[in-house]
Every structure is written in structure tokens, then in C-alpha cells.
Design a protein around this motif. Structure first.
Motif, PDB file in Angstrom:
ATOM      1  N   GLN A 320       0.815  -1.355   0.058  1.00  0.00           N
ATOM      2  CA  GLN A 320      -0.069   0.007   0.072  1.00  0.00           C
ATOM      3  C   GLN A 320       1.112   1.154   0.073  1.00  0.00           C
ATOM      4  OE1 GLN A 320      -3.816   0.447  -0.028  1.00  0.00           O
ATOM      5  NE2 GLN A 320      -2.746   2.569  -0.360  1.00  0.00           N
ATOM      6  N   MET A 321       0.739   2.152  -1.029  1.00  0.00           N
ATOM      7  CA  MET A 321       1.433   3.095  -1.140  1.00  0.00           C
ATOM      8  C   MET A 321       0.784   4.626  -0.931  1.00  0.00           C
ATOM      9  SD  MET A 321       2.252   5.794  -3.382  1.00  0.00           S
ATOM     10  CE  MET A 321       1.831   5.436  -4.851  1.00  0.00           C
ATOM     11  N   TRP A 322       1.117   5.544  -0.131  1.00  0.00           N
ATOM     12  CA  TRP A 322       0.595   6.867  -0.089  1.00  0.00           C
ATOM     13  C   TRP A 322       1.809   7.827  -0.634  1.00  0.00           C
ATOM     14  CZ3 TRP A 322       0.804   3.423   3.720  1.00  0.00           C
ATOM     15  CH2 TRP A 322      -0.297   2.713   3.993  1.00  0.00           C
ATOM     16  N   GLY A 323       1.265   8.948  -1.617  1.00  0.00           N
ATOM     17  CA  GLY A 323       2.214   9.603  -1.976  1.00  0.00           C
ATOM     18  C   GLY A 323       1.550  11.082  -2.031  1.00  0.00           C
ATOM     19  N   ALA A 324       2.420  12.191  -2.299  1.00  0.00           N
ATOM     20  CA  ALA A 324       1.824  13.588  -2.305  1.00  0.00           C
ATOM     21  C   ALA A 324       2.889  14.481  -3.415  1.00  0.00           C
ATOM     22  CB  ALA A 324       1.726  14.156  -1.018  1.00  0.00           C
ATOM     23  N   THR A 325       2.445  15.088  -4.146  1.00  0.00           N
ATOM     24  CA  THR A 325       3.437  15.925  -4.921  1.00  0.00           C
ATOM     25  C   THR A 325       3.026  17.107  -4.881  1.00  0.00           C
ATOM     26  OG1 THR A 325       2.090  15.604  -7.032  1.00  0.00           O
ATOM     27  CG2 THR A 325       3.797  14.107  -6.594  1.00  0.00           C
ATOM     28  N   THR A 326       3.823  18.343  -4.930  1.00  0.00           N
ATOM     29  CA  THR A 326       3.747  19.827  -5.156  1.00  0.00           C
ATOM     30  C   THR A 326       4.577  20.258  -6.061  1.00  0.00           C
ATOM     31  OG1 THR A 326       3.173  19.762  -2.957  1.00  0.00           O
ATOM     32  CG2 THR A 326       3.724  21.906  -3.876  1.00  0.00           C
ATOM     33  N   SER A 327       4.027  20.998  -7.141  1.00  0.00           N
ATOM     34  CA  SER A 327       4.888  21.688  -7.947  1.00  0.00           C
ATOM     35  C   SER A 327       4.476  22.988  -7.963  1.00  0.00           C
ATOM     36  CB  SER A 327       4.568  21.161  -9.520  1.00  0.00           C
ATOM     37  OG  SER A 327       4.861  19.817  -9.589  1.00  0.00           O
ATOM     38  N   HIS A 328       5.530  23.896  -7.528  1.00  0.00           N
ATOM     39  CA  HIS A 328       5.458  25.297  -7.330  1.00  0.00           C
ATOM     40  C   HIS A 328       6.329  25.970  -8.167  1.00  0.00           C
ATOM     41  CE1 HIS A 328       4.025  29.043  -5.322  1.00  0.00           C
ATOM     42  NE2 HIS A 328       5.141  29.224  -4.978  1.00  0.00           N
ATOM     43  N   LEU A 329       6.245  26.322  -9.407  1.00  0.00           N
ATOM     44  CA  LEU A 329       7.277  26.397 -10.520  1.00  0.00           C
ATOM     45  C   LEU A 329       7.227  28.008 -11.270  1.00  0.00           C
ATOM     46  CD1 LEU A 329       6.898  23.045 -12.224  1.00  0.00           C
ATOM     47  CD2 LEU A 329       8.659  23.785 -10.501  1.00  0.00           C
ATOM     48  N   GLY A 330       8.114  28.538 -11.358  1.00  0.00           N
ATOM     49  CA  GLY A 330       8.370  29.755 -12.247  1.00  0.00           C
ATOM     50  C   GLY A 330       9.642  29.929 -12.864  1.00  0.00           C
ATOM     51  N   VAL A 331       9.546  30.245 -14.266  1.00  0.00           N
ATOM     52  CA  VAL A 331      10.605  30.156 -15.270  1.00  0.00           C
ATOM     53  C   VAL A 331      10.465  31.038 -16.180  1.00  0.00           C
ATOM     54  CG1 VAL A 331       9.920  28.331 -16.199  1.00  0.00           C
ATOM     55  CG2 VAL A 331      12.524  28.601 -16.543  1.00  0.00           C
ATOM     56  N   ALA A 332      11.561  31.614 -16.917  1.00  0.00           N
ATOM     57  CA  ALA A 332      11.361  32.703 -17.927  1.00  0.00           C
ATOM     58  C   ALA A 332      11.690  31.824 -19.213  1.00  0.00           C
ATOM     59  CB  ALA A 332      12.368  33.819 -17.700  1.00  0.00           C
ATOM     60  N   LYS A 333      10.467  31.620 -20.037  1.00  0.00           N
ATOM     61  CA  LYS A 333      10.765  30.890 -21.156  1.00  0.00           C
ATOM     62  C   LYS A 333       9.826  31.335 -22.218  1.00  0.00           C
ATOM     63  CE  LYS A 333       7.321  27.239 -19.926  1.00  0.00           C
ATOM     64  NZ  LYS A 333       6.910  26.139 -20.034  1.00  0.00           N
ATOM     65  N   VAL A 334       9.729  30.813 -23.177  1.00  0.00           N
ATOM     66  CA  VAL A 334       8.841  30.986 -24.486  1.00  0.00           C
ATOM     67  C   VAL A 334       7.669  30.353 -24.226  1.00  0.00           C
ATOM     68  CG1 VAL A 334       8.528  30.680 -26.972  1.00  0.00           C
ATOM     69  CG2 VAL A 334      10.493  31.572 -26.108  1.00  0.00           C
ATOM     70  N   ASN A 335       6.448  30.760 -24.520  1.00  0.00           N
ATOM     71  CA  ASN A 335       5.143  30.066 -24.229  1.00  0.00           C
ATOM     72  C   ASN A 335       4.060  30.722 -25.126  1.00  0.00           C
ATOM     73  OD1 ASN A 335       3.066  28.437 -22.932  1.00  0.00           O
ATOM     74  ND2 ASN A 335       4.451  28.500 -21.114  1.00  0.00           N
ATOM     75  N   SER A 336       3.063  30.149 -25.206  1.00  0.00           N
ATOM     76  CA  SER A 336       2.158  30.338 -26.068  1.00  0.00           C
ATOM     77  C   SER A 336       1.493  31.652 -25.606  1.00  0.00           C
ATOM     78  CB  SER A 336       0.919  29.460 -26.429  1.00  0.00           C
ATOM     79  OG  SER A 336       0.375  29.133 -25.136  1.00  0.00           O
ATOM     80  N   THR A 337       0.838  32.650 -26.455  1.00  0.00           N
ATOM     81  CA  THR A 337       0.158  33.737 -26.082  1.00  0.00           C
ATOM     82  C   THR A 337      -0.869  33.855 -27.231  1.00  0.00           C
ATOM     83  OG1 THR A 337       0.100  36.043 -25.392  1.00  0.00           O
ATOM     84  CG2 THR A 337       1.688  35.266 -27.073  1.00  0.00           C
ATOM     85  N   SER A 338      -1.765  34.871 -27.045  1.00  0.00           N
ATOM     86  CA  SER A 338      -3.055  35.310 -27.963  1.00  0.00           C
ATOM     87  C   SER A 338      -2.301  35.447 -29.365  1.00  0.00           C
ATOM     88  CB  SER A 338      -3.844  36.279 -27.472  1.00  0.00           C
ATOM     89  OG  SER A 338      -4.481  36.679 -28.607  1.00  0.00           O
ATOM     90  N   GLY A 339      -2.396  34.616 -30.339  1.00  0.00           N
ATOM     91  CA  GLY A 339      -2.170  34.963 -31.721  1.00  0.00           C
ATOM     92  C   GLY A 339      -0.708  34.392 -31.994  1.00  0.00           C
ATOM     93  N   GLY A 340       0.025  33.849 -31.237  1.00  0.00           N
ATOM     94  CA  GLY A 340       1.255  33.295 -31.357  1.00  0.00           C
ATOM     95  C   GLY A 340       2.075  32.876 -30.017  1.00  0.00           C
TER      96      GLY A 340
END
Length: 754
Positions: A320-340
Motif C-alpha cells: 500500500q503506497m501513499w504519496g503527495a506531490t507539489t509543483s510550485h514553478l516559475g521560469v522565464a521561457k517561451v510560451n503560447s500567447t494570443s495569436g502566437g
């Protein structure tokens, strides 16, 4: 490759071995072996790079030569020699396994034979070992384990899903009957500090009741700015002999991994906004100083084994396994935005935008495995039979979150992509300080439940002295569904997805050519349910297909040295591929089934074991070709992959010194940067872009080690990875970004036994 050509190729390759390898030498042994554990299959204390047997392919305890499939065992000795402590490091030494990172410290994809590995086990039972945002893979701590069995190719007979890539099965350390233990201290590059304490304690005088405790702790900085890691592991295991033929075991295990400076997506841009290539330092890590990811898992386990007088045995195991994850992330990168797409950096320091992401989840998994196996007589010959049943029930909860960044409320999926309020003034001088990503639970949640159970049967028929036939099948039922709960508690029951009574056949033939060589062929169907969802949140249909393998195996020096050559072909339908920048209703990456089938073929050569009593060796070469007519997205795997590792204990007056080295090399991978690639034009901060062909360069990395035996109980070891400080990438092309691999790393270890 035709069978005749294969036989000639293998015979020629193995004929080139030294003369001593062509015949057994009874006088060649590894000396006295003191094994801490009591169970068959334990490799600790053997000093060897091979194991006597593996049941990972068929459930039958067969030697590597008797198994009609490619099997690699990474022993405790190999783990120690190569200073291996993580799953990444295990698979980086193994034949045919590659991996790419989508993030630093979050999602890592392990691949074999053209597919992503999704079958993970501990002590033969299913485990959520992948490394998605809500998975447990990052928590695996190899200090708690004795060995790793890797079965390449489909393994639906035991796993319940016929994954065409590979199955990874870890075996925990087990208690022994005598008192003893080890304490290890390690320091290394980037202020690494590691402590491991491992003690075996018999609880009664004859050892019939015994225990084992392992504690592991590591803290380290990184070659990247603003990145550090903390890893912890603990194991308490107990066993009791309920008579001479019955053993009861139980225990508790805890693992935790924390990485500060984790990223959401690749962390170094490939292009500037003007289209020119970047040339940034490997230490570049454009993360907020509050960015982190944490994974924690606790497992309770039990096992009961009974050996009958007739040679039969039965084993019942549960966990029997119990687990927990937390991702609290911030990075400067390229990403999608309106129109491109936006967030491309300018060379003057402007243009960078912080992307933020927060998720929280908990997991639980209940597994059970029962087997009954033994010999039986038929037509005057002795055969083997194995039957069993296994089940895995998992529940994963993703919590609904409300988030804000720099005073701007984020969408319900807690993602901030390209926003003017998250601009970074000068990425070149940025120290990571930024307004905190505020978050709280809304009370809403999505609970995904998966049930996979089935029975299996396999038999090894000794048709004639040189010929054995293995036949088997599994009948599986798989079901998964997701229930969504609003903050007010209203429930929406998701449509179930799954299949009932799916039959997965297995067939293998092994022919002993002579005392050293055997030839084999094997076949199995594939049935792999998928967790990927389309834009409507519907799970994709299972992957189906067939897997074929043929080869020749050699066993020399009284079984101390194994060699093999295998050819393989997989045919798969319905494989998932990313659906561009489209997202699921919960904000995750959306996928779609490939329009046409994918065929993978190739061959592997592997050598493992002892060349002399003082010389261990492991080597493997893999060639793979993927025919994927449904996409122009490039390859995901190198065509050529080479792994080498060896240790040698010097003779005579220098016999306290063991030296060794290794190499891993892979060819280039023509791929793409998608969905964002090279910038094309910019207007009002929005950049037109499309998937761009790129090449992940090939590389060769070398390692070295030396170990000095101070006395009978104490040794000092030096390990150096990436010996020549080669610059290479673990990812090249994902949202116009890349991830550097580790520079040269040096570690110094002190181990003492008692």
C-alpha cells in the motif's frame, strides 16, 4: 534479419572472444560470497555484474540464457561501483534505454525500443514510477534496493499491460540472519553531502526473526544557479521463518525528493528574438527564487512465501503506497500567447517573461500479487508451471487551486503563461527575485481511479534435451475514470474508459545449440492503456500491436559471463502524440492518436559478467530504427547507443586497489522544437513561430573510478563522471528551449562495514 543470417552473425561475434571464453573453467570462481540477505536472487555481496536468474520476463525463475527475451540485471555491485543513487543514473547505464527531460526536476521520459516506459514495479508489484507532475518517480532512492531487473520489449504476461518498450522492476534489500552493516559518507562537486547507514539486526539468536534498517540522506547544490536538491530514504524491513519452509516478511519504506530551482519546461532558450542562436553558460537557470518541486511517498509492504516438499512454492505479496506531490514553478521561457508565442529574449536583456505554474496532488496505490510455481511430470519429462493473479488499484487526486501572480489572478488551472505583468526587466542580471506565486485550494478536485487486475498462466515445456517451449497468457481487465467535484461538493462522474477480459498471449522457444550457446524466438501481443487525454478530456484508446524478438545467447566461465545478440520488431497502433498547443479541460497538454501505425525494429548486443575473478565488465550496443509515417516531428531516439563499464582489481602488491571506467555514447537525434520554434517575426510582443527542425547533437561521456581497500572493512572510493567535461544536452527543442546535461562531477566516498 533472417534467422540464418542472425545465427552466423552471433556465432562470428562470439567466436572473436578470447580462447578462455570458449570453454568453461571450473577453477575460475569469485571466491567466498557472503550475502546479507537470505532470499534467492539477492545480488548483494556477490561482487558480480550478473545474477543467477531473473523472473521478470515470464514469472519463472530462469537464467538469462534460458529466458527468450532481452533481460538486464543491474546488481548491487554495479550500483556501488558506478556510484548510482537515482533512477536516472540506473537507466543511463543500461542497454537500449534513453531519457529526455521536459523540465529540470519534474518530467523525465524514459524510452526503449521506440516507446515511453510506463511499466514500473517494486518486488514484482506495480508502482507509479513515471515522473509526471503527479507521479512518484523522482522519489526513488537506490540506496534502499538490491538490484534492478530491466526486461526490454513487451511484458504483458506479468505486467497486465503489454508495453513495447521495457519493464523496470526494483528489488528491495532484505534482512539477513547475521548482524552486520555499513556506514557510508560521501562528498562531491557542488557541495554534495551524502550519508547512508545500513544495518542488519537478527532479533533472535538463530536469525529466524530478523530485521534490516536503511537510512539515506543527501543535500547538494547544482552547477545551475539557484538550484539545490534534498533526497531522503528510509527502509525498515522484517522477516520471520515460520518453520523451515515458510517465510513471512513485512516492512515500511519512505522516500522524499525536493528540488529547489525546478523548472516548468526547458530552461535555456535556443534562439534570441532576432532569430540568432544563443550561447549561454551551463549555469544559466532563469527561475524565480521560490520555484521548487517536492515528491514524497510512503509504502507498507508484506510478503508470505511457502516452499513445498515437491519443489513447488507459492508467494503472496501486497503493498500500500501513499504519496503527495507539489509543483510550485516559475521560469522565464517561451510560451503560447494570443495569436502566437511570446517570451523570446532580446540580446540587450529585455523580452523575458516569467511563466508560473502550481499544482498539488495526492496518490494512493494498493497492489497484490500471488504466484504458484513448480515442476510437473509429463510424457516422461520434467516441465515447469506458473500461475498467478495480480491487481493494482490506484487513486490520484488533483486539487483545484486559485492563484495570482504579481496581483493578477490566474486561470483555474493555475498557469501564467505570457503576461505583461510578469515581464523581467533584464534577464542577464536577474537574481530570481519576483513577487510570490500566491495559491490556495478552492475545494474543487478531480479524482482519477484506475483498476487493473488479471490472472496469468505460463509453462515451460522441456520438449527435448536441447529444446524448451514457453507458452503463457494473461487475461486482464482495465478500467479508469475521473470524478470531478466542485468547491460546493457537487460531483460529476466521468465516463469510464477501459477494457474487459483482454487476452495477452506469450510464446517463446529456446534451443540449446551446445553447452555455451542457445537460440531463441519470442512473441507477445501488446495492450497498453493510455493516461493521455484529448482536448475534450477523453482518454485515448489503448495502444495495441505485436512484439517479436529473436536472438542467440552465450554463457561462459561456469555462468560468470553472459553474452547475447537480439533482433526485435514492434508494431503499435493508436500511439499518443502531442496535439500542438491544445490543452485538456484541466489545462494539461492535450494528445491525439497517431493516424498510422508505428513500426520499430533494431538489434542489441550485450555482454555482462566477469572476465576474470578480478575483472567485471558490462557492455551493450543498440541500433534502432523507427518508421513513423504519421508525423514529421522527427525522432525521439538515437539510432546508435553504446554503454560500457568495467572495473579491475589489480594483482599482487596492488590488490587493494580497484580501478575502472565507463562510457556512454549516442548518435544525434534529428527532432523538432515544438510547438514553438525559431522566431519568425514580431509585432506588439507576439512572435510568429512554428515547429522548427533541430538536431540534438550526439555525444560520448566518459567516467572513471578508483577504490582503495584500507583494511578488510573500510574502503575509500573516487568517482568522476563526464570525465572530460563535455557540454551536451538532455533536451534540445521544446518550446524553443533546451536543457544542459551535468558537467564533470567528482565524488569521494568512505565506507566502513561492521
Amino acid at each position: 534479419m533472417k534467422p540464418a543470417v542472425l545465427a552466423l552473425a552471433v556465432q562470428a561475434a562470439l567466436a572473436a572472444a578470447p580462447a578462455w571464453a570458449q570453454e568453461s573453467k571450473p577453477e575460475l570462481t569469485l571466491g567466498e560470497v557472503k550475502v546479507q540477505g537470505t532470499a534467492a536472487g539477492i545480488t548483494e555481496g556477490s561482487g558480480a555484474y550478473i545474477a543467477d536468474e531473473s523472473a521478470g520476463s515470464t514469472g519463472l525463475g530462469l537464467s538469462i540464457r534460458e529466458t527468450p527475451q532481452s533481460v538486464t540485471v543491474i546488481t548491487r555491485q554495479q550500483l556501488d561501483d558506478q556510484n548510482i543513487h537515482t533512477m536516472d543514473e540506473v537507466l543511463a547505464t543500461t542497454a537500449g534505454i534513453t531519457f529526455t527531460e521536459m523540465d529540470v526536476g519534474a518530467r523525465t521520459t524514459y524510452r526503449a525500443r521506440g516507446g515511453e516506459i510506463s511499466n514500473y514495479k517494486i518486488d514484482g508489484m506495480a508502482y507509479n514510477g513515471s515522473t509526471g507532475f503527479n507521479s512518484m518517480g523522482m522519489a526513488v532512492n537506490m540506496d534502499l534496493y538490491d538490484r534492478v531487473d530491466i526486461v526490454r520489449g513487451a511484458n504483458g504476461l506479468l505486467g497486465g499491460t503489454g508495453d513495447a518498450s521495457a519493464t523496470i522492476d526494483l528489488t528491495r534489500k532484505r534482512p539477513g540472519k547475521t548482524f552486520g552493516g555499513k556506514v557510508g559518507l560521501q562528498v562531491g562537486s557542488w557541495d554534495q553531502r551524502r550519508l547512508v547507514a545500513d544495518v542488519n539486526v537478527p532479533l533472535v539468536e538463530d536469525g529466524s526473526v530478523r530485521s534490516r534498517f536503511v537510512i539515506s540522506s543527501e543535500q547538494a547544490d547544482s552547477f545551475r544557479e539557484r538550484q539545490s536538491t534534498e533526497n531522503y530514504g528510509a527502509l525498515a524491513s522484517f522477516e520471520m521463518d515460520l518453520g523451515s519452509r515458510t517465510t513471512l516478511g513485512a516492512g515500511l519504506q519512505h522516500e522524499k525528493g525536493y528540488i529547489k530551482g525546478a523548472t516548468w519546461g526547458a530552461n535555456v532558450p535556443i534562439w534570441f528574438a532576432d532569430g540568432s542562436k544563443t550561447s549561454l553558460s551551463r549555469k544559466t537557470n532563469p527561475v524565480a527564487d521560490w520555484s521548487y518541486r517536492e515528491v514524497e511517498a510512503t509504502t507498507a509492504f508484506a510478503r508470505l512465501e511457502h516452499r513445498f516438499d515437491s519443489g513447488w512454492k507459492t508467494e503472496l505479496a501486497a503493498a500500500q503506497m501513499w504519496g503527495a506531490t507539489t509543483s510550485h514553478l516559475g521560469v522565464a521561457k517561451v510560451n503560447s500567447t494570443s495569436g502566437g508565442y511570446g517570451g523570446y529574449w532580446n540580446q540587450d536583456g529585455s523580452g523575458a517573461v516569467l511563466n508560473a505554474f502550481h499544482s498539488e496532488g495526492v496518490n494512493s496505490m494498493s497492489t497484490m500479487d500471488w504466484k504458484l510455481s513448480g515442476p510437473f511430470e509429463l510424457f516422461g519429462r520434467t516441465h515447469e508451471l506458473m500461475l498467478g493473479y495480480s491487481s493494482a488499484w490506484s487513486e490520484s487526486t488533483a486539487y483545484g487551486m486559485r492563484c495570482s501572480l504579481n496581483g493578477v489572478a490566474l486561470a483555474s488551472n493555475c498557469q501564467s503563461r505570457i503576461s505583461a505583468s510578469a515581464a523581467i526587466n533584464d534577464w542577464d542580471s536577474w537574481d530570481g527575485s519576483f513577487a510570490p506565486l500566491l495559491h490556495s485550494r478552492t475545494g474543487a478536485k478531480t479524482i482519477t481511479r484506475t483498476y487493473n487486475h488479471g490472472g496469468f498462466l505460463a509453462s515451460r515445456f522441456s520438449v527435448a534435451d536441447p529444446l524448451a517451449v514457453i507458452l503463457g497468457a494473461r487475461v486482464s481487465t482495465y478500467r479508469t475514470y475521473a470524478d470531478a467535484y466542485t468547491a460546493a461538493g457537487a460531483k460529476t462522474h466521468g465516463a469510464p474508459s477501459g477494457n474487459k477480459n483482454v487476452v495477452t498471449p506469450y510464446a517463446g522457444v529456446v534451443y540449446d545449440i551446445d553447452r555455451n550457446y542457445s537460440a531463441y524466438v519470442s512473441y507477445t501481443d501488446m495492450f497498453k492503456p493510455q493516461s493521455s487525454q484529448d482536448v475534450d478530456g477523453k482518454y485515448l484508446d489503448p495502444i495495441t500491436g505485436a512484439s517479436y524478438e529473436a536472438g542467440i545467447k552465450g554463457e561462459f566461465l561456469d555462468g560468470l559471463l553472459n553474452a547475447s545478440l537480439a533482433v526485435f520488431e514492434n508494431e503499435q497502433q493508436n500511439m499518443a502524440e502531442a496535439d500542438g498547443a491544445n490543452l485538456t479541460p484541466t489545462g494539461a497538454q492535450a494528445y491525439k492518436a497517431k493516424g498510422k501505425g508505428v513500426k520499430t525494429n533494431g538489434f542489441e548486443i550485450e555482454l555482462a559478467g566477469a572476465l576474470t575473478p578480478n575483472w567485471n565488465i558490462y557492455g551493450a550496443y543498440t541500433y534502432i530504427d523507427v518508421d513513423d509515417p504519421s508525423t514529421t516531428a522527427g525522432r525521439s531516439d538515437p539510432r546508435h547507443l553504446l554503454r560500457l563499464n568495467t572495473t579491475y582489481r589489480l594483482p599482487g602488491e596492488w590488490n587493494k586497489l580497484t580501478v575502472g571506467g565507463g562510457m556512454t555514447a549516442q548518435s544525434e537525434i534529428p527532432t523538432v522544437s515544438s510547438p514553438a520554434g525559431a522566431p519568425l517575426s514580431t509585432s506588439n510582443g507576439v512572435t510568429a513561430s512554428a515547429a522548427t527542425k533541430v538536431t540534438l547533437p550526439g555525444y560520448a561521456l566518459f567516467s572513471a573510478m578508483a577504490r582503495y581497500q584500507v583494511d578488510a572493512k573500510t574502503d575509500v572510493a573516487l568517482n568522476i563522471s563526464n570525465l572530460f567535461d563535455r557540454t551536451y544536452y538532455r533536451r534540445y527543442g521544446f518550446y524553443a528551449g533546451s536543457i544542459y546535461g551535468d558537467p564533470r562531477r567528482i565524488t569521494l566516498s568512505l565506507n566502513t562495514r561492521f
